[in-house]
Design an enzyme around this catalytic site. Structure first.
Site, PDB file in Angstrom:
ATOM      1  N   GLY A 230     -66.801 -61.979  47.698  1.00 36.78           N
ATOM      2  CA  GLY A 230     -65.599 -62.707  48.109  1.00 36.78           C
ATOM      3  C   GLY A 230     -65.454 -64.078  47.494  1.00 36.78           C
ATOM      4  CG  PHE A 231     -67.817 -67.867  45.390  1.00 41.10           C
ATOM      5  CD1 PHE A 231     -67.838 -68.956  46.237  1.00 41.10           C
ATOM      6  CD2 PHE A 231     -67.782 -68.090  44.017  1.00 41.10           C
ATOM      7  CE1 PHE A 231     -67.818 -70.262  45.733  1.00 41.10           C
ATOM      8  CE2 PHE A 231     -67.768 -69.379  43.506  1.00 41.10           C
ATOM      9  CZ  PHE A 231     -67.788 -70.468  44.371  1.00 41.10           C
TER      10      PHE A 231
ATOM     11  N   PRO B 184     -68.541 -57.140  42.454  1.00 45.80           N
ATOM     12  CG  PRO B 184     -66.665 -55.914  41.778  1.00 45.80           C
ATOM     13  CD  PRO B 184     -67.847 -55.860  42.711  1.00 45.80           C
TER      14      PRO B 184
ATOM     15  CE1 TYR C  45     -73.819 -49.482  51.502  1.00 50.71           C
ATOM     16  CE2 TYR C  45     -72.052 -48.143  50.613  1.00 50.71           C
ATOM     17  CZ  TYR C  45     -73.101 -49.014  50.430  1.00 50.71           C
ATOM     18  OH  TYR C  45     -73.421 -49.417  49.157  1.00 50.71           O
TER      19      TYR C  45
END
Length: 338
Positions: A207-208, A203, A57
Site C-alpha cells: 500500500g505504500f 508490488p 489465507y
C-alpha cells in the site's frame, strides 16, 4: 483495451494477475463476502486470467471463496495456490513434509472445486525438510494429475537451483517492488538462466506505493503493524519519498499505483505482478497500468529515488526473518543510507 499476455511456463496469462489474499487475510477485517465476490467477477470482466490464493489465507476461507466464484469460469483462468504454510489450531504453521503437502493438496482441490490446480507453490521453505523432498512430493502431484506446474515462494537463488535440479520449477513468487529489491541480488538472474517466470507479490509495497498512506494507522491484525518499515522511526522517513514519487507519476501521466506496476512490467517480460485490493476502483486503477509506458530516463530516475539504499527499515522483523529464505541486503540502522 484487453490486458496483454505474458508466459508463465505452459500458461499464457494476463500481464497483471490478482493476488486474492487481501479478500480474506492479513490487512485487518476482510471485506464482506458479497463485495469480495464482486471484485473477483470484475477482475474477470477486465481480463485478468491469473488468480493467486493459498491455503494460509483465511485458513482455507480464501481458497473456498475463489473456488466458489471462479468455478463457472475455470477453463479460462490460470489458478494458482500454495501449500507448506497453513493454519493449524488457529496458528500459522510451516510444514513442507511430503505427506503434509499431499494431504493439503487434496484439501485445496476440494475447497477450490477443481480437479487440478494449474500452479502450486511451496509457500515457504521448511528448514526441517530438504527442499528436494518437498518438491519431489509436488512432482508426484504433477504425475498424478493433481497439479500442472510447480512454484516456489520466498526462496533464494540457491534454493531455486536445488529444487529445479529435482523437478522443473515453473515460477518463483517473491516480494518485489521499488522498495523491495532483494530479487535483484541474485534470484532474478537465476530465474532467467533457468527459464523460470517471476511472479511479484506486494508490488505496491503493501500500500505504500499507492501514495495514499499518510500515517500507519492500521487496524488490529494488520500484518504491517509488525513490519519495521511501517514503524514510526522508519515510516516517517519513508514518507519523505512520496512527494517526489508523486511528481514522477504526474510526469508519466499516471497514478502512483500505476507507476509502481508499470515500473515492474518494464523490468522484463518474464515478470508478472499480482497486486491485491479489496476495492473495485483500485482494481480498475491497477489494471490500467498495463497501458502505461515509461521511457528509460524516467525509469532511471524512479530507480534512483526508491531503492534498497533510500528505504528505511527491513521488510520483516527479527521474529519473521528465519521463515524467509531470500537473499538479504546488509543490515542498516533505521533511516541509514548505505
Amino acid at each position: 483495451m484487453p490486458l496483454p499476455r505474458r508466459r508463465l511456463g505452459p500458461f499464457a496469462v494476463s500481464a497483471l494477475g490478482l493476488g486474492c489474499m487481501n479478500l480474506s487475510h492479513a490487512y485487518g477485517e476482510p471485506p464482506p463476502a458479497a463485495a469480495a465476490e464482486a471484485l473477483l467477477r470484475r477482475a474477470l470482466d477486465l481480463g485478468v486470467t491469473l488468480f493467486d490464493t493459498a491455503a494460509l489465507y483465511g485458513f482455507g476461507a480464501n481458497e473456498s471463496m475463489v473456488g466458489r466464484v471462479l468455478k463457472p469460469y475455470r477453463a479460462r483462468i490460470t489458478l494458482a495456490s500454495k501449500c507448506g504454510m497453513t493454519g493449524v489450531d488457529g496458528k500459522r504453521v510451516i510444514d513442507g513434509r511430503p505427506a503434509t503437502l499431499r494431504r493439503t493438496c487434496e484439501e485445496a482441490l476440494q475447497r477450490l472445486q477443481t480437479e487440478v490446480i494449474d500452479l502450486y507453490y511451496l509457500h515457504r521453505l521448511d528448514p526441517q525438510v530438504p527442499v528436494e523432498d518437498s518438491v519431489g512430493a509436488l512432482g508426484e502431484l504433477v504425475s498424478s494429475g493433481k497439479i500442472r506446474a510447480i512454484g516456489l515462494s520466498e526462496v533464494s537463488a540457491a534454493t531455486l537451483r536445488r529444487a529445479h535440479a529435482v523437478q522443473p520449477i515453473t515460477a518463483v513468487q517473491n516480494e518485489y517492488s521499488l522498495w523491495t529489491r532483494e530479487p535483484e541480488i541474485a534470484l532474478l538472474a537465476e530465474c532467467r538462466r533457468l527459464g523460470v517466470a517471476f511472479v511479484a507479490f506486494s508490488p505496491l509495497a503493501r500500500g505504500f506505493l499507492t501514495g495514499k498512506l499518510s500515517e500507519p494507522n492500521f487496524v488490529a491484525k494488520d500484518i504491517r503493524l509488525a513490519m519495521p518499515r511501517f514503524q514510526p522511526a522508519c515510516f516517517g522517513r519513508n514518507l519523505g519519498l512520496l512527494p517526489p514519487y508523486r511528481a514522477l507519476a504526474r510526469e508519466a501521466g499516471c497514478t502512483p499505483s500505476q507507476l509502481a506496476l508499470a515500473w515492474l512490467l518494464a523490468k522484463g517480460d518474464d515478470i508478472i505482478p499480482i497486486p491485491g485490493t479489496t476495492r473495485i476502483e483500485h482494481l480498475e486503477e491497477d489494471l490500467a497500468a498495463a497501458a502505461v509506458r515509461l521511457d528509460d530516463g524516467l525509469i532511471r530516475r524512479i530507480d534512483a529515488l526508491i531503492n534498497e539504499r533510500t528505504v528505511a527499515g527491513d521488510r520483516y522483523n527479527a521474529a519473521s526473518r528465519p521463515e524467509i529464505d531470500t537473499e538479504r541486503f546488509p543490515d542498516r540502522e533505521p533511516g541509514q543510507e548505505a
